[in-house]
Every structure is written in C-alpha cells, then in structure tokens.
Design an enzyme around this catalytic site. Structure first.
Site, PDB file in Angstrom:
ATOM      1  N   HIS A  78       0.976  -1.077  -0.060  1.00 42.49           N
ATOM      2  CA  HIS A  78       0.059   0.208  -0.042  1.00 42.49           C
ATOM      3  C   HIS A  78       0.831   1.193   0.046  1.00 42.49           C
ATOM      4  O   HIS A  78       1.557   1.233   0.878  1.00 42.49           O
ATOM      5  CB  HIS A  78      -0.940  -0.099   1.385  1.00 42.49           C
ATOM      6  CG  HIS A  78      -1.843   1.027   1.513  1.00 42.49           C
ATOM      7  ND1 HIS A  78      -2.350   1.848   0.231  1.00 42.49           N
ATOM      8  CD2 HIS A  78      -2.461   1.612   2.565  1.00 42.49           C
ATOM      9  CE1 HIS A  78      -3.216   2.607   0.868  1.00 42.49           C
ATOM     10  NE2 HIS A  78      -3.271   2.549   2.235  1.00 42.49           N
ATOM     11  N   GLU A  80      -0.094   4.511   0.874  1.00 40.42           N
ATOM     12  CA  GLU A  80      -0.081   5.544   1.708  1.00 40.42           C
ATOM     13  C   GLU A  80       0.998   6.047   2.632  1.00 40.42           C
ATOM     14  O   GLU A  80       1.804   5.044   2.913  1.00 40.42           O
ATOM     15  CB  GLU A  80      -1.416   5.202   2.718  1.00 40.42           C
ATOM     16  CG  GLU A  80      -1.901   6.581   3.330  1.00 40.42           C
ATOM     17  CD  GLU A  80      -3.511   6.573   3.959  1.00 40.42           C
ATOM     18  OE1 GLU A  80      -3.982   5.363   3.755  1.00 40.42           O
ATOM     19  OE2 GLU A  80      -3.890   7.588   4.488  1.00 40.42           O
ATOM     20  N   ASP A  82       1.873   6.259   5.451  1.00 45.24           N
ATOM     21  CA  ASP A  82       2.107   5.802   6.639  1.00 45.24           C
ATOM     22  C   ASP A  82       2.896   4.407   6.360  1.00 45.24           C
ATOM     23  O   ASP A  82       3.641   3.573   7.318  1.00 45.24           O
ATOM     24  CB  ASP A  82       0.905   5.351   7.649  1.00 45.24           C
ATOM     25  CG  ASP A  82      -0.181   4.907   6.743  1.00 45.24           C
ATOM     26  OD1 ASP A  82      -0.319   5.259   5.653  1.00 45.24           O
ATOM     27  OD2 ASP A  82      -0.860   4.076   7.673  1.00 45.24           O
ATOM     28  N   ASP A 164      -3.746  -2.616   5.721  1.00 49.75           N
ATOM     29  CA  ASP A 164      -4.564  -2.072   6.621  1.00 49.75           C
ATOM     30  C   ASP A 164      -5.759  -2.784   7.026  1.00 49.75           C
ATOM     31  O   ASP A 164      -6.556  -2.820   8.055  1.00 49.75           O
ATOM     32  CB  ASP A 164      -5.109  -0.811   5.839  1.00 49.75           C
ATOM     33  CG  ASP A 164      -4.312   0.605   5.757  1.00 49.75           C
ATOM     34  OD1 ASP A 164      -3.531   0.547   6.630  1.00 49.75           O
ATOM     35  OD2 ASP A 164      -4.673   1.423   4.885  1.00 49.75           O
ATOM     36  N   TYR A 192     -11.027   1.368  14.443  1.00 52.16           N
ATOM     37  CA  TYR A 192     -10.310   1.356  13.251  1.00 52.16           C
ATOM     38  C   TYR A 192     -11.267   1.363  11.909  1.00 52.16           C
ATOM     39  O   TYR A 192     -11.030   2.197  11.117  1.00 52.16           O
ATOM     40  CB  TYR A 192      -9.065   0.548  13.158  1.00 52.16           C
ATOM     41  CG  TYR A 192      -8.224   0.598  12.123  1.00 52.16           C
ATOM     42  CD1 TYR A 192      -7.120   1.470  11.870  1.00 52.16           C
ATOM     43  CD2 TYR A 192      -8.309  -0.034  10.859  1.00 52.16           C
ATOM     44  CE1 TYR A 192      -6.137   1.427  11.092  1.00 52.16           C
ATOM     45  CE2 TYR A 192      -7.801  -0.295   9.764  1.00 52.16           C
ATOM     46  CZ  TYR A 192      -6.522   0.495   9.759  1.00 52.16           C
ATOM     47  OH  TYR A 192      -5.788   0.502   8.600  1.00 52.16           O
ATOM     48  N   HIS A 223      -1.109  -2.301  10.996  1.00 47.04           N
ATOM     49  CA  HIS A 223      -1.167  -1.532  12.163  1.00 47.04           C
ATOM     50  C   HIS A 223      -1.724  -2.283  13.392  1.00 47.04           C
ATOM     51  O   HIS A 223      -2.450  -3.299  13.159  1.00 47.04           O
ATOM     52  CB  HIS A 223      -2.441  -0.452  12.049  1.00 47.04           C
ATOM     53  CG  HIS A 223      -2.010   0.635  10.896  1.00 47.04           C
ATOM     54  ND1 HIS A 223      -1.162   1.472  10.971  1.00 47.04           N
ATOM     55  CD2 HIS A 223      -2.471   0.827   9.661  1.00 47.04           C
ATOM     56  CE1 HIS A 223      -1.045   2.508   9.808  1.00 47.04           C
ATOM     57  NE2 HIS A 223      -2.071   1.806   9.013  1.00 47.04           N
TER      58      HIS A 223
END
Ligand code: FEO
Length: 373
Positions: A78, A80, A82, A164, A192, A223
């Site tokens: 991914h 993104e 983060d 995610d 979340y 995460h």
C-alpha cells in the site's frame, strides 16, 4: 522498541508511534504502529515500510538482524505514506532491490515520490514470488484501503500480511492479539474499521472470501497487534461490519447544544430508548471528537442526531460530524433528527435530509421551540 522475532525467519521491524493523536482527521488517543516485516530466505524480503520520520528506526531494526544491503525484495502492499514514507530512502540505499506492488501502486508512488529509479514489478492476483523455500502470493484488495492496496500471503508459514485490513490503531508493548485481550482488540479494531474501512464493505467482503479460504496461522497487519488466537473472531466481526449489520438494541444520541435545550431533548430521547431496553450512549459533540462518535455508532441500529439552530444552520460540531459520517457511509440505520430553536428551526430538517441522502429509515423529527415541554 527493538525489532521482534515473530518466527524463526520472520521479524517485525516497524515502529511504534506512541505520540500520534490525529491520523488524517481521525483521532488516535492510544497512538499507532506502522508495522513492517522482514522475511529471511535465500532472498531477503521486506514487507511494507513506515512513515517517513521513522525511516532511520526501521533501518536500525533491520540492521539488528541483517545488513540493510542484503535485502533483495521490497513488497509495497500500500502506498499511503504511513507505509511507504521510508521507501525513497530504502530504494536509494538498495538500488538493485526489486520492488513488488500493484500497477496502481506504481502510479501512486511515481506521483508521490517522483522517479525513484525503482526496479518495479507490477503484480496482479495469482502472481507469486519465490524466494527460496518461501512462496509469496499477491492478493490485490483495491479500496481496502486505496486503489493500490493488496495483501501478501506467505504460503509455507500460512501467514497473511494484511496491510490496513484487520488493523488497529494502538501503540502498545503487546505484539499479539491474546496479549491485548479479545475485548480490547475488538474495541480498537472497531474504532479503526469505523473511521477507515467502513465505506468499503463490498470490497472487504470480497477480501474475506479470499482469505478465509486460506489456511491461516497468523495475520500480520500493518497497524496494531498480530492475530494468532482471535483470527476467527476478527473475521466474523469484519464480516458483520462489512455487511453493515447493526444491533437493534444499541442506540447512540449525538448532539451539540447552544444553551442546553437540545441537550435536554437528547436526554429525553435516551431515556425513552433506555425504557425500551436499548443500550444508549449520549455523545456531546462539544466534548467528543467526531471519530469517537463514529466508532460508537458502528454497531448501533438507532442513531439520533441533534443540533440547535444557529444562524439558520446546524451547529459547527454537528456539521463536521454529519460531513464525516456521510463520507464513511454507514448503512441500514434508523435516524432521528432533533433539536431546539428560537424562531426558524432549519437545523432539524437539515439533519433529517442527511439521513435521507444516506438511505436510512427515518423516525419523525423532534423539534422544540425555545425549550422542550
Ligand atoms: Fe495505513 Fe491506508 O494506510
């Protein structure tokens, strides 16, 4: 925190961000982690990276295990920031490493970071990477959470690197789900899901169909804690959330008030619902962040939203909440718009209109001029 050995050849090398309190508008009162995983084999593979300020920490964690230069493959599940923030530095220091990700990820990486000179391999469903004894299977999962998103399955160890999906925002010393405890795990996962994943229920259901068919011993999200004991419980919750299932006996009353009249109405609605046996939570938007309210309504069938009328409009906190909720798009709910007003009363139909736009069943609006009787 140092790197952590997950299994004989697999290490968690990401970062714990104890201090982050806002994650693109979503409040994270317990911090977050940006997990990355190092898999040792004939070829060495790093799965995901970390937010840019944690780049040196990631490299330090890797070098507790192997020299950075030994890495052969970078899997980008991914883009993104983060998860990809450290990628430019990794590519700079690993010019001959191959980078694996979806075609959409390549476009996004180029847009974010420019031409990094990556040796990029665009992968699709069914593609694999053999690193010696290990086989990685790529499972694109578009829109969980961005168009580029994918999971990676390590066949021989039966591990899903889920990015995610199935994550939780919590900074903690615990590494595994059973160390956190089921209640805390699901509370953080629900928070979340409500704030990040909720709009993508159809895509989550597709992903669940794929991954629940796989033998799974461990799920390593990007995460939060890894799942080894409560994979079934988490999958069941994801399935319910993805189908927008809600509990008939749960309700939330969310409001903002100018001089207390709308609060009085909120309390009356809450008492009425409580007398029907529902579990009710009252949320004052002047005291609670919109992302808290989203998490609390995730499983509630009945949602009352109230605002005084201010300048022919809803109060600013209510406007923020309605905008945020509409974007996250919970479905199959029953809405009740309410509020007090002095002379015009526009706030109540404005709230009701949002419920209508979201396709909810609506209860009759409740209005009070000046104060409830
Ligand atoms: Fe954790 Fe969509 O990034």
């Amino acid at each position: 925190m140092p790197s952590f050995q997950v299994k004989e050849s697999i290490y968690s090398v990401g970062s714990v961000d104890w201090n982050v309190r806002v994650f693109h508008g979503y409040q994270t009162p317990y911090g977050a982690t940006y997990n990355a995983y190092l898999v040792l084999d004939d070829q060495i593979t790093l799965i995901d990276s970390v937010k840019a300020p944690f780049t040196e920490e990631l490299i330090r964690h890797i070098e507790e295990i192997v020299p950075l230069e030994k890495i052969d493959n970078l899997i980008v599940n991914h883009i993104e920031p983060d998860h990809s923030g450290a990628l430019p530095e990794l590519v700079r220091r690993l010019p001959s490493a191959k980078v694996y990700g979806t075609a959409a990820a390549k476009k996004g990486l180029d847009a974010h970071y420019g031409d990094m000179g990556m040796d990029y391999v665009a992968v699709k469903a069914g593609d694999t990477l053999k690193t010696g004894k290990y086989t990685f299977h790529f499972l694109p999962m578009p829109m969980v959470h961005w168009p580029d998103s994918m999971s990676t399955y390590l066949e021989e160890e039966q591990i899903l690197f889920s990015n995610d999906a199935l994550g939780q925002h919590i900074a903690s010393d615990e590494r595994f789900d059973d160390q956190l405890g089921l209640d805390r795990l699901l509370e953080r996962a629900g928070d979340y899901y409500a704030n990040i994943v909720l709009p993508f229920g159809v895509q989550v259901q597709k992903l669940l169909e794929q991954v629940t068919a796989l033998p799974l011993k461990l799920v390593c999200p990007s995460h939060g804690v890894m799942l080894r004991t409560y994979i079934g419980e988490m999958a069941a919750k994801y399935s319910a959330w993805a189908r927008n299932e809600s509990d008939e006996m749960k309700a939330v009353v969310i409001y903002d008030t100018m001089w207390g009249a709308t609060r009085k109405m909120a309390e009356t609605i809450a008492e009425r619902w409580q007398s029907e046996g529902k579990a009710v939570e009252l949320i004052d938007l002047s005291q609670r962040h919109v992302s808290y309210a989203m998490a609390r309504l995730l499983e509630a069938k009945y949602i009352a939203v109230g605002s005084s009328t201010l300048n022919r409009n809803v109060m600013p906190n209510t406007a923020a909440f309605l905008t945020y909720m509409k974007g996250l798009s919970p479905k199959n709910r029953v809405g009740l718009a309410f509020g007090a007003y002095g002379w015009s009363g526009e706030s109540i139909p404005q709230i009701d209109h949002v419920f209508e736009e979201m396709g909810w069943q609506r209860l009759p609006m409740e209005k009070a001029q000046w104060k409830p009787q």
